[in-house]
Scaffold this active site. Structure first.
Site, PDB file in Angstrom:
ATOM      1  N   ARG A  83       0.823 -14.019   3.313  1.00 28.36           N
ATOM      2  CA  ARG A  83       0.001 -13.855   4.538  1.00 28.36           C
ATOM      3  C   ARG A  83      -1.411 -14.481   4.466  1.00 28.36           C
ATOM      4  NH1 ARG A  83       0.784  -7.493   4.994  1.00 28.36           N
ATOM      5  NH2 ARG A  83       0.467  -7.652   2.842  1.00 28.36           N
TER       6      ARG A  83
ATOM      7  N   THR B 270      -2.732  -4.162   9.439  1.00 24.63           N
ATOM      8  CA  THR B 270      -3.628  -4.264  10.847  1.00 24.63           C
ATOM      9  C   THR B 270      -4.086  -5.612  10.677  1.00 24.63           C
ATOM     10  OG1 THR B 270      -5.350  -2.984   9.212  1.00 24.63           O
ATOM     11  CG2 THR B 270      -4.368  -2.011  11.064  1.00 24.63           C
TER      12      THR B 270
ATOM     13  N   CYS C  11      -6.810  -8.778   3.697  1.00 23.21           N
ATOM     14  CA  CYS C  11      -8.099  -7.714   3.620  1.00 23.21           C
ATOM     15  C   CYS C  11      -9.369  -8.826   3.936  1.00 23.21           C
ATOM     16  CB  CYS C  11      -8.163  -7.064   2.425  1.00 23.21           C
ATOM     17  SG  CYS C  11      -6.686  -5.881   2.085  1.00 23.21           S
TER      18      CYS C  11
ATOM     19  N   THR D 245      -6.402  -0.251   7.457  1.00 27.82           N
ATOM     20  CA  THR D 245      -7.991  -0.742   7.583  1.00 27.82           C
ATOM     21  C   THR D 245      -8.257  -0.936   9.061  1.00 27.82           C
ATOM     22  OG1 THR D 245      -8.085  -1.732   5.582  1.00 27.82           O
ATOM     23  CG2 THR D 245      -9.791  -2.298   6.970  1.00 27.82           C
TER      24      THR D 245
ATOM     25  N   VAL E 283       0.803  -1.180   0.015  1.00 30.99           N
ATOM     26  CA  VAL E 283      -0.126  -0.047   0.001  1.00 30.99           C
ATOM     27  C   VAL E 283       1.024   1.221   0.021  1.00 30.99           C
ATOM     28  CG1 VAL E 283      -1.576   1.415   1.500  1.00 30.99           C
ATOM     29  CG2 VAL E 283      -1.905  -1.072   1.147  1.00 30.99           C
TER      30      VAL E 283
ATOM     31  N   ASP F 254      10.463   3.267   6.761  1.00 27.44           N
ATOM     32  CA  ASP F 254       9.726   1.945   7.086  1.00 27.44           C
ATOM     33  C   ASP F 254      11.134   1.361   8.375  1.00 27.44           C
ATOM     34  OD1 ASP F 254       7.993  -0.245   5.369  1.00 27.44           O
ATOM     35  OD2 ASP F 254       9.740  -1.332   6.881  1.00 27.44           O
TER      36      ASP F 254
END
Length: 506
Positions: free
Chosen positions: A411, A88, A263, A123, A20, A38
């Site tokens: 992931r 998240t 997501c 999110t 993202v 980062d």
């Protein structure tokens, strides 16, 4: 703020340079001075060499960009407009894990100055920005929310592996803590989003919008997965049903499959968490999550059942054929030998007529007995060779381990659930994937990938149909399978190609 950013008098920082944050930072770097921040030094080294760790962007995307990549808080301090784009995830109990978000917030809070803006893209459940992030910003910085610094929320809408719906071409939802901040935030994003922005009336609305985008998709896929289980029991193909139903204008053609990733397989749990705080149990959302989280185990169980059924059928068929052939052959040989012997004996004692009669009787009796014995022995042997065996003696090849096709991200991949379930039957499992990093797969899931398929397999599970696999023919599958082997095509990609093999899809 906006004019100073465009004129490079102020700097913009993107905190978190994953799938993202990186494209966002590089796009802003076309128009203004950007600090890419980062904490992963390995990734920063790659970024400085114009390499995207997610393998989504090519080296040309880094050219002519006004950007530095750093983990130094002193460099981060030089920014005035901060965008937080960190993961998240959920924990093992399926509750929100806000540690990455709060850690990034802490990094920003330590360098926050009067007049700065902080925008969140991660999110979260509705209210999280104001309830969790803002208090931390205030307490660490010593500044007052709205009076000294502004906060906004603009949810990410990146779809990995999808070049069509890129950052530039997807409408951006923006929100702010007041009218002034909303206007500034909208103008900043409009510099990089060609499709334009949608100004939400508040941060909670923007947070909720992001959550329901993925929750709606999750629930719809769960419906199709449940229907797929039902159609399987009816003996009809789900994709045939979908194709027929899709001829009506208002039918939305969702398809069954594994739901993993960071997501769709995660975000609904954030809404469930918030609902529990409000003393409400969201039955449909929770049910959808249960169905989708169960599909890996279901696919593995169906694979085992169909391997056993296919093996048994092949073994019986091979046994019957071998038994008949061996019986006839042994019966003929023994009958001839016994007939000649009896005929000679009877011929010496009586006449040729009696000898022939005795020879026929003895030959038929001995031939039948020898044929039955040889037939049973050959039948058993052929049945064993054809594969009547337990799952513990079977080999399964799983093609694809990433959470979706044509990406390297593993992931929350639900392919791991298939592997674990098959291993519980002591089945030998080989996993291949042209996109996934074997070391990362081993670290995350304890699954050791193989470089390429070896030998013959009782079943092939096409788990993730990467573009490298989509050109496979039926002969390619045959070359990897034992006779009467099984093809499990989760997404139904090869349903019109596989004709002569045992085939199953959701």
């Amino acid at each position: 703020m906006y004019n100073q950013l465009i004129s490079n008098k102020l700097k913009l920082a993107v905190v978190g340079l994953g799938y993202v944050g990186l494209p966002l930072a590089l796009e802003f770097a076309k128009k203004m001075s950007v600090i890419g921040f980062d904490i992963n030094e390995r990734n920063l080294k790659m970024l400085r060499n114009s390499q995207d760790p997610s393998e989504e962007l090519g080296p040309e995307t880094f050219e002519n960009r006004n950007i530095i990549f750093t983990s130094d808080p002193e460099e981060l301090k030089k920014a005035s407009f901060y965008i937080v784009a960190v993961p998240t995830p959920i924990d093992k109990y399926n509750t929100p894990d806000l540690k990455p978000l709060l850690s990034a917030t802490l990094s920003v809070a330590k360098v926050l100055k009067k007049g700065d803006y902080v925008i969140y893209e991660s999110t979260v459940y509705p209210g999280c920005t104001e309830e969790e992030c803002v208090p931390l910003l205030e307490s660490v910085s010593g500044l007052k929310f709205i009076e000294d610094f502004k906060v906004g929320y603009s949810p990410e809408r990146i779809n990995p592996g999808d070049a069509e719906h890129s950052l530039q071409k997807t409408i951006k939802i923006v929100s702010g803590c007041d009218d002034e901040s909303l206007d500034i935030i909208a103008k900043v994003y409009e510099t990089v989003v060609e499709a334009g922005v949608h100004r939400a009336p508040g941060m909670k609305v923007a947070e909720a919008a992001k959550i329901i985008e993925n929750t709606q998709r999750d629930v719809n896929i769960a419906l199709m997965n449940e229907l797929s289980i039902l159609f399987n029991r009816m003996g009809i193909n789900t994709y045939d049903v979908i194709n027929a139903a899709a001829t009506k204008w208002n039918f939305v053609a969702y398809t069954p499959g594994l739901v993993g990733g960071h997501c769709i397989g995660v975000d609904p749990y954030y809404m469930v968490h918030k609902a529990s705080e409000l003393k409400y149990h969201p039955q449909m959302i929770a049910s959808g999550r249960f169905v989708n989280d169960s599909m890996g185990g279901y696919i593995a169980k169906q694979t085992v059942k169909r391997m056993l059924a296919g093996n048994q059928s092949a073994g019986i068929q091979a046994g019957i054929q071998a038994g008949v052939q061996a019986g006839v052959q042994a019966g003929n040989q023994t009958g001839i030998q016994s007939g000649n012997q009896a005929s000679n004996q009877a011929g010496n004692q009586a006449s040729n007529q009696a000898g022939n009669q005795a020879g026929n009787q003895a030959g038929n009796q001995a031939g039948n007995q020898a044929g039955n014995q040889a037939g049973n022995q050959a039948s058993n042997q052929a049945s064993n060779q054809a594969g009547i065996q337990s799952p513990a003696k079977s080999r399964v090849l799983i093609m694809g381990v990433t959470y979706k096709e044509n990406v390297s991200d593993i992931r929350n991949s639900k392919v791991a659930d298939i592997v674990y379930e098959l291993l519980s039957y002591r089945t030998e499992v080989d996993v291949v994937d042209p996109k996934a990093d074997p070391a990362y797969v081993d670290h995350e899931y304890g699954i050791k990938m193989v470089d390429k398929p070896t030998g013959k397999y009782n079943a092939i599970i096409m788990a993730v149909p990467h573009k490298e696999y989509r050109s496979m023919t039926q002969d390619d599958f045959k070359d990897l399978l034992v006779p009467h082997g099984l093809v499990v095509d989760i997404r139904g990609v090869f349903r019109n190609i596989i004709k002569d093999l045992d085939y199953w899809s959701l």
